[in-house]
Write a protein that holds these residues in place. Structure first.
Motif, PDB file in Angstrom:
ATOM      1  N   HIS A  96       0.919   5.350   9.689  1.00  0.00           N
ATOM      2  CA  HIS A  96       2.318   5.442  10.120  1.00  0.00           C
ATOM      3  C   HIS A  96       3.137   4.401   9.376  1.00  0.00           C
ATOM      4  O   HIS A  96       2.609   3.673   8.539  1.00  0.00           O
ATOM      5  CB  HIS A  96       2.450   5.320  11.643  1.00  0.00           C
ATOM      6  CG  HIS A  96       1.965   4.037  12.242  1.00  0.00           C
ATOM      7  ND1 HIS A  96       0.645   3.654  12.241  1.00  0.00           N
ATOM      8  CD2 HIS A  96       2.627   3.037  12.877  1.00  0.00           C
ATOM      9  CE1 HIS A  96       0.518   2.485  12.855  1.00  0.00           C
ATOM     10  NE2 HIS A  96       1.719   2.090  13.250  1.00  0.00           N
ATOM     11  N   ASP A 100       2.845  -3.415   9.608  1.00  0.00           N
ATOM     12  CA  ASP A 100       1.447  -3.856   9.572  1.00  0.00           C
ATOM     13  C   ASP A 100       0.510  -2.761   9.064  1.00  0.00           C
ATOM     14  O   ASP A 100      -0.692  -2.993   8.927  1.00  0.00           O
ATOM     15  CB  ASP A 100       1.001  -4.367  10.959  1.00  0.00           C
ATOM     16  CG  ASP A 100       1.181  -3.351  12.069  1.00  0.00           C
ATOM     17  OD1 ASP A 100       2.127  -2.548  12.000  1.00  0.00           O
ATOM     18  OD2 ASP A 100       0.371  -3.370  13.025  1.00  0.00           O
ATOM     19  N   HIS A 101       1.069  -1.570   8.776  1.00  0.00           N
ATOM     20  CA  HIS A 101       0.244  -0.469   8.252  1.00  0.00           C
ATOM     21  C   HIS A 101       0.716   0.016   6.886  1.00  0.00           C
ATOM     22  O   HIS A 101      -0.057   0.652   6.170  1.00  0.00           O
ATOM     23  CB  HIS A 101       0.236   0.709   9.233  1.00  0.00           C
ATOM     24  CG  HIS A 101      -0.357   0.332  10.551  1.00  0.00           C
ATOM     25  ND1 HIS A 101      -1.641   0.661  10.918  1.00  0.00           N
ATOM     26  CD2 HIS A 101       0.144  -0.417  11.571  1.00  0.00           C
ATOM     27  CE1 HIS A 101      -1.902   0.148  12.113  1.00  0.00           C
ATOM     28  NE2 HIS A 101      -0.828  -0.512  12.533  1.00  0.00           N
ATOM     29  N   ASP A 200      -2.263   3.576  15.174  1.00  0.00           N
ATOM     30  CA  ASP A 200      -1.854   3.000  16.458  1.00  0.00           C
ATOM     31  C   ASP A 200      -1.611   4.057  17.545  1.00  0.00           C
ATOM     32  O   ASP A 200      -1.209   3.707  18.650  1.00  0.00           O
ATOM     33  CB  ASP A 200      -0.581   2.159  16.292  1.00  0.00           C
ATOM     34  CG  ASP A 200      -0.846   0.870  15.520  1.00  0.00           C
ATOM     35  OD1 ASP A 200      -2.021   0.623  15.174  1.00  0.00           O
ATOM     36  OD2 ASP A 200       0.116   0.123  15.267  1.00  0.00           O
ATOM     37  N   HIS A 237      -5.763  -1.129  16.069  1.00  0.00           N
ATOM     38  CA  HIS A 237      -5.916  -2.513  16.553  1.00  0.00           C
ATOM     39  C   HIS A 237      -7.022  -2.547  17.598  1.00  0.00           C
ATOM     40  O   HIS A 237      -7.167  -1.601  18.379  1.00  0.00           O
ATOM     41  CB  HIS A 237      -4.612  -3.042  17.150  1.00  0.00           C
ATOM     42  CG  HIS A 237      -3.488  -3.095  16.159  1.00  0.00           C
ATOM     43  ND1 HIS A 237      -3.410  -4.055  15.167  1.00  0.00           N
ATOM     44  CD2 HIS A 237      -2.420  -2.291  15.980  1.00  0.00           C
ATOM     45  CE1 HIS A 237      -2.325  -3.842  14.430  1.00  0.00           C
ATOM     46  NE2 HIS A 237      -1.701  -2.766  14.902  1.00  0.00           N
TER      47      HIS A 237
END
Ligand code: ZN
Ligand code: ZN
Length: 322
Positions: A96, A100-101, A200, A237
């Protein structure tokens, strides 16, 4: 503007999650673990670096990496990929659009890889960027040091699910089940190895950011994933797990939605569900024990998003927000 939400959305759940993370004994950041022959799970350092997890998949002549991570996370994952295999990274799949991705995309493409994602990821980037990138530059040196006007979008996108890559040795399916965490949520499924990488849309711990999400639809997305023959769940995560991670994630979103809906029906307002005390938000709702793995510091925000979603009859991510 809700800076704490913006910070969360770019992966810095750091301060909020710290107290909880310190009590977790199963977190193993910066470790790499073989899940199946040629499939490795790298647990990102969420607490100190805001990193997501990465998965490295070995094909006959090359590697596929799941998630670009932040730039510093991309470098850490790249170093670990070199450690487990001498093959080059050919594809990096963005599950996505969150920083952080996906903010490490350019780190990978500069090293010769091709970034790929479901079309919804590119669309979400257009929707939210470059505002979030610019906010992230102020918080993160690795993002500022990229000296880019905004995040690099995925170079290749697909709209049909599954989008399949195979080379005779392994079959890799990029899949889309609908809008849960973001409008772009992509999964990576290895049918032979029964491995599912979830981004996520499925977390193993209290890491569900709902600000860009669709809480009402979230359980349906996870139900779609549950139809697959899955033994290993590799979340965006938290530690790796089995099918129980999918079952628990689905139950958490159902319980959250149902509890808020019942409270609204009984006449409760937002201020009854989340109280403010000394600048701290306190959730006034209790969720059942079977979903406690997903309950943490984000619960007040999750309750607010569910409340807004139900009262506005629109997904939380469709309501005005940063
Ligand atoms: Zn995310
Ligand atoms: Zn994330």
């Amino acid at each position: 503007m809700r800076p704490s939400r913006l910070i969360l959305s770019t992966g810095f759940a750091v301060l909020l999650s710290l107290a909880f993370l310190l009590t977790r004994t199963d977190a193993q950041p910066n470790t790499i673990k073989q899940i199946a022959p040629g499939v490795w799970f790298r647990e990102g350092d969420l607490e100190h670096e805001g990193h997501c997890n990465n998965i490295i998949i070995e094909m006959k002549d090359y590697l596929i990496v799941v998630d670009a991570n932040f730039p510093s996370g991309a470098r850490a994952a790249m170093a670990d990929a070199k450690r487990v295999s001498s093959k080059p990274v050919k594809y990096v799949f963005d599950t996505h659009h969150h920083g952080d991705h996906a903010y490490g995309n350019a780190v990978w493409t500069q090293a010769g890889a091709m970034t790929i994602a479901y079309q919804g990821v590119a669309d979400e980037m257009k929707r939210y960027e470059p505002a979030r990138w610019k906010a992230s530059e102020k918080e993160r040196k690795d993002v500022a040091d990229m000296k880019q006007p905004g995040p690099q979008p995925p170079q290749q996108t697909f709209t049909d699910s599954p989008h399949v890559i195979t080379d005779g040795t392994r079959r890799v399916e990029f899949r889309f089940f609908g809008w849960a965490h973001t409008r772009g949520d992509g999964f990576v499924y290895l049918p032979q190895e029964k491995v599912l990488c979830t981004g996520d849309a499925v977390a193993n711990g209290p890491y569900n950011f709902t600000g860009d999400g669709n809480i009402g639809n979230w359980p349906k997305v996870v139900a779609g994933a549950l139809k697959l023959n899955v033994e290993h769940v590799l979340p965006g995560h938290g530690p790796a797990g089995g099918r129980e991670v999918l079952v628990g994630q689905r139950a958490f979103m159902l319980e959250l939605h149902n509890a808020v809906q019942a409270a609204i029906k009984s006449g409760k307002k937002m201020n009854d569900l989340v109280k403010s005390e000394n600048g701290k938000q306190l959730a006034q709702l209790q969720l059942p024990d079977n979903v406690k793995n997903w309950v943490g510091p984000s619960l007040p925000d999750q309750i607010k998003d569910a409340y807004n979603e139900i009262t506005n009859k629109k997904p939380a991510g469709d309501l005005p927000h940063q």
